[in-house]
Design a protein around this motif. Structure first.
Motif, mmCIF file in Angstrom:
data_model
loop_
_atom_site.group_PDB
_atom_site.id
_atom_site.type_symbol
_atom_site.label_atom_id
_atom_site.label_comp_id
_atom_site.label_asym_id
_atom_site.label_seq_id
_atom_site.Cartn_x
_atom_site.Cartn_y
_atom_site.Cartn_z
ATOM 1 N N SER A 23 0.815 -1.212 0.000
ATOM 2 C CA SER A 23 0.000 0.000 0.000
ATOM 3 C C SER A 23 0.854 1.271 0.000
ATOM 4 C CB SER A 23 -0.910 -0.001 1.223
ATOM 5 O OG SER A 23 -0.110 -0.057 2.387
ATOM 6 N N ARG A 24 2.135 1.137 0.359
ATOM 7 C CA ARG A 24 3.063 2.263 0.337
ATOM 8 C C ARG A 24 4.485 1.718 0.429
ATOM 9 N NH1 ARG A 24 3.980 5.812 5.330
ATOM 10 N NH2 ARG A 24 6.034 5.581 4.404
ATOM 11 N N ASN A 25 5.458 2.578 0.324
ATOM 12 C CA ASN A 25 6.846 2.125 0.436
ATOM 13 C C ASN A 25 7.164 1.763 1.879
ATOM 14 O OD1 ASN A 25 9.992 3.323 0.871
ATOM 15 N ND2 ASN A 25 9.660 1.830 -0.728
ATOM 16 N N ARG A 26 7.604 0.519 2.089
ATOM 17 C CA ARG A 26 7.923 0.076 3.439
ATOM 18 C C ARG A 26 9.358 -0.392 3.558
ATOM 19 N NH1 ARG A 26 3.818 -1.739 6.827
ATOM 20 N NH2 ARG A 26 5.513 -1.986 8.287
ATOM 21 N N GLY A 27 10.095 -0.340 2.478
ATOM 22 C CA GLY A 27 11.496 -0.768 2.531
ATOM 23 C C GLY A 27 11.671 -2.200 2.053
ATOM 24 N N HIS A 28 12.881 -2.466 1.628
ATOM 25 C CA HIS A 28 13.253 -3.733 1.012
ATOM 26 C C HIS A 28 12.890 -4.957 1.866
ATOM 27 C CE1 HIS A 28 16.801 -6.531 0.151
ATOM 28 N NE2 HIS A 28 15.943 -6.694 -0.822
ATOM 29 N N GLN A 29 13.253 -4.923 3.163
ATOM 30 C CA GLN A 29 13.036 -6.080 4.020
ATOM 31 C C GLN A 29 11.549 -6.429 4.130
ATOM 32 O OE1 GLN A 29 15.781 -7.866 5.877
ATOM 33 N NE2 GLN A 29 16.616 -6.914 4.065
ATOM 34 N N ASN A 30 10.717 -5.410 4.307
ATOM 35 C CA ASN A 30 9.281 -5.662 4.419
ATOM 36 C C ASN A 30 8.709 -6.182 3.104
ATOM 37 O OD1 ASN A 30 10.031 -3.527 6.458
ATOM 38 N ND2 ASN A 30 8.014 -4.139 7.162
ATOM 39 N N ALA A 31 9.246 -5.669 1.995
ATOM 40 C CA ALA A 31 8.764 -6.112 0.688
ATOM 41 C C ALA A 31 9.096 -7.597 0.485
ATOM 42 C CB ALA A 31 9.377 -5.265 -0.421
ATOM 43 N N VAL A 32 10.322 -7.975 0.849
ATOM 44 C CA VAL A 32 10.712 -9.380 0.704
ATOM 45 C C VAL A 32 9.822 -10.255 1.589
ATOM 46 C CG1 VAL A 32 12.559 -11.071 1.050
ATOM 47 C CG2 VAL A 32 13.104 -8.845 0.095
ATOM 48 N N LEU A 33 9.616 -9.827 2.835
ATOM 49 C CA LEU A 33 8.790 -10.616 3.744
ATOM 50 C C LEU A 33 7.367 -10.764 3.200
ATOM 51 C CD1 LEU A 33 8.894 -11.938 6.693
ATOM 52 C CD2 LEU A 33 7.409 -10.033 7.273
ATOM 53 N N ALA A 34 6.807 -9.662 2.680
ATOM 54 C CA ALA A 34 5.450 -9.710 2.120
ATOM 55 C C ALA A 34 5.385 -10.777 1.032
ATOM 56 C CB ALA A 34 5.063 -8.343 1.557
ATOM 57 N N GLY A 35 6.366 -10.772 0.143
ATOM 58 C CA GLY A 35 6.382 -11.743 -0.943
ATOM 59 C C GLY A 35 6.496 -13.169 -0.423
ATOM 60 N N LEU A 36 7.400 -13.373 0.545
ATOM 61 C CA LEU A 36 7.606 -14.723 1.078
ATOM 62 C C LEU A 36 6.345 -15.232 1.778
ATOM 63 C CD1 LEU A 36 11.214 -14.440 2.594
ATOM 64 C CD2 LEU A 36 10.544 -15.449 0.408
ATOM 65 N N MET A 37 5.711 -14.353 2.556
ATOM 66 C CA MET A 37 4.534 -14.776 3.310
ATOM 67 C C MET A 37 3.355 -15.061 2.380
ATOM 68 S SD MET A 37 5.313 -15.134 6.407
ATOM 69 C CE MET A 37 7.050 -15.485 6.279
ATOM 70 N N GLU A 38 3.239 -14.274 1.314
ATOM 71 C CA GLU A 38 2.152 -14.506 0.364
ATOM 72 C C GLU A 38 2.415 -15.765 -0.460
ATOM 73 O OE1 GLU A 38 -0.819 -12.802 -0.154
ATOM 74 O OE2 GLU A 38 -0.267 -11.913 1.770
ATOM 75 N N ALA A 39 3.687 -16.107 -0.632
ATOM 76 C CA ALA A 39 4.023 -17.259 -1.472
ATOM 77 C C ALA A 39 3.968 -18.567 -0.697
ATOM 78 C CB ALA A 39 5.421 -17.073 -2.062
ATOM 79 N N LYS A 40 4.184 -18.514 0.610
ATOM 80 C CA LYS A 40 4.486 -19.743 1.359
ATOM 81 C C LYS A 40 3.402 -20.818 1.295
ATOM 82 C CE LYS A 40 3.126 -18.698 6.149
ATOM 83 N NZ LYS A 40 2.078 -17.724 5.850
ATOM 84 N N ASP A 41 2.136 -20.422 1.166
ATOM 85 C CA ASP A 41 1.077 -21.434 1.111
ATOM 86 C C ASP A 41 0.733 -21.832 -0.322
ATOM 87 O OD1 ASP A 41 0.821 -21.435 3.915
ATOM 88 O OD2 ASP A 41 -0.383 -19.602 3.797
ATOM 89 N N ARG A 42 1.409 -21.213 -1.268
ATOM 90 C CA ARG A 42 1.102 -21.513 -2.667
ATOM 91 C C ARG A 42 2.184 -22.354 -3.329
ATOM 92 N NH1 ARG A 42 -1.049 -16.163 -1.993
ATOM 93 N NH2 ARG A 42 -3.055 -15.937 -3.035
ATOM 94 N N CYS A 43 3.296 -22.563 -2.620
ATOM 95 C CA CYS A 43 4.417 -23.229 -3.285
ATOM 96 C C CYS A 43 5.141 -24.170 -2.327
ATOM 97 C CB CYS A 43 5.387 -22.172 -3.801
ATOM 98 S SG CYS A 43 6.179 -21.272 -2.485
ATOM 99 N N ASP A 44 6.174 -24.831 -2.836
ATOM 100 C CA ASP A 44 7.003 -25.698 -1.998
ATOM 101 C C ASP A 44 8.288 -24.998 -1.585
ATOM 102 O OD1 ASP A 44 5.322 -28.044 -2.353
ATOM 103 O OD2 ASP A 44 5.999 -27.949 -4.436
ATOM 104 N N VAL A 45 8.722 -24.055 -2.431
ATOM 105 C CA VAL A 45 10.019 -23.436 -2.181
ATOM 106 C C VAL A 45 10.040 -22.038 -2.801
ATOM 107 C CG1 VAL A 45 11.058 -24.557 -4.210
ATOM 108 C CG2 VAL A 45 12.525 -23.849 -2.346
#
Ligand code: UDP
Ligand code: MG
Length: 329
Positions: free
Chosen positions: A76-98
């Protein structure tokens, strides 16, 4: 060998210049790995738009229309690199194996992904991408980066030398990482704490293909400081020890002053007094600052604000029942 579904998580902030160049490279790599049987055909490239002010999100959306392997979420806004990576990982974790997280600027060698996946097939849950040289960096960047890792480790925040945020994490390890609720994120230090079998893969790092770095010296120092204070209490302990030492020396000094005074040999020493007062004032302010830094962290942690907020998603990244609301008249 079962083929794992891979999600490549790529944070993007104002990357309209480089994204059109690197996106096809990611897709090519995904297709190569599918052909080699390293991953399942349903693997995806997940861009995380970190509140860019340019056309990054438009580019991601049009990539998604051109090929369904490209998916995206937008913070929704700029939150910095670390938060962006975490957002991606958390959104991906239930959709994939790795998952593999990587920057979008083409600096990290994409072929290292194949080695990472081979290590995953051998049973590793976490694989760190480690750059094997810094030849393409300026001498200044090389020096500051080296000082960064050395200082981090000395201060009790264990990080892997020359590893940034290019790494493979299995969804199993991500489920555990999700239980780390801290809002002060320093993924490089947090991921090793998750444990599991892990290894490193070495790769050459190139120069940015286009656009410019978002990590000037100031931001890097801030990251180092954040990393230390969110992973380790060593600085506080050092403050205590220094305080003890200074108190001890002061006590001896006082004894000496009293003895000289009693012997009637004391001299009005304005300079030494002023020095001591200044020194103590400085040290105390500095140490209050260090302690304040931790209190600030506690303050932010007690608020427990969300670590990321997703405003927009491409088709496949939508949760069931999350379709855009129909426009009501
Ligand atoms: N990035 C981000 N949010 C920010 C700053 C950077 O998502 O607030 C992304 C950026 O798009 C890139 C990655 O983080 O994919 C690393 O940034 P950059 O290449 O500028 O850093 P450097 O490689 O120079 O350390
Ligand atoms: Mg970069």
């Amino acid at each position: 060998m079962t083929k794992p579904v891979l999600y490549i998580v790529i944070p993007c902030y104002n990357e309209e210049e480089v994204l059109p160049i690197t996106a096809p490279m990611f897709l090519q790599q995904l297709q190569d790995m599918t052909k080699q049987g390293l991953i399942h055909e349903e693997s995806r490239i997940l861009f995380v738009n970190d509140g860019s002010r340019d056309h990054t999100w438009d580019i991601i959306q049009s990539l998604n229309r051109s090929d369904r392997h490209y998916q995206g979420i937008a913070q929704s806004r700029n939150r910095g690199h670390q938060n962006a990576v975490l957002a991606g990982l958390m959104e991906a974790k239930d959709r994939c194996d790795v998952t593999i997280s990587i920057d979008c600027d083409g600096q990290d060698d994409l072929n290292a992904m194949q080695d990472m996946l081979r290590a995953y097939h051998d049973g590793c849950e976490i694989v760190y991408g480690v750059r094997d040289n810094r030849d393409t960096d300026t001498r200044f960047k090389r020096f500051t980066a080296q000082a960064f890792y050395r200082m981090m480790n000395r201060m009790g925040a264990e990080v892997i030398y020359n590893h940034a945020d290019y790494r493979l994490i299995s969804s199993r390890a991500l489920q555990e990482l999700a239980r780390f609720h801290e809002v002060n994120l320093f993924l490089r230090g947090m991921v090793p704490l998750v444990g599991f079998r892990s290894t490193s893969v070495y790769y050459a790092r190139h120069e940015r293909l286009a656009g410019k770095s978002h990590y000037p010296l100031g931001k890097m120092l801030a990251l180092a400081f954040d990393g230390i204070t969110s992973l380790s209490v060593k600085p506080i302990r050092m403050v205590t020890i220094t305080g003890l030492l200074i108190s001890l020396i002061s006590f001896i000094g006082i004894l000496w002053a009293v003895v000289t005074a009693l012997r009637g040999r004391s001299v009005a020493g304005w300079a030494s007094m002023a020095c001591i007062i200044c020194f103590m004032g400085g040290i105390q302010t500095l140490f209050l600052g260090v302690i304040g830094e931790y209190i600030g962290k506690i303050y932010l942690e007690t608020k427990a604000r969300p670590r990321y907020i997703i405003a927009e998603r491409t088709d496949e990244m939508k949760e069931p029942g999350m379709e855009e609301p129909a426009c009501r008249m």
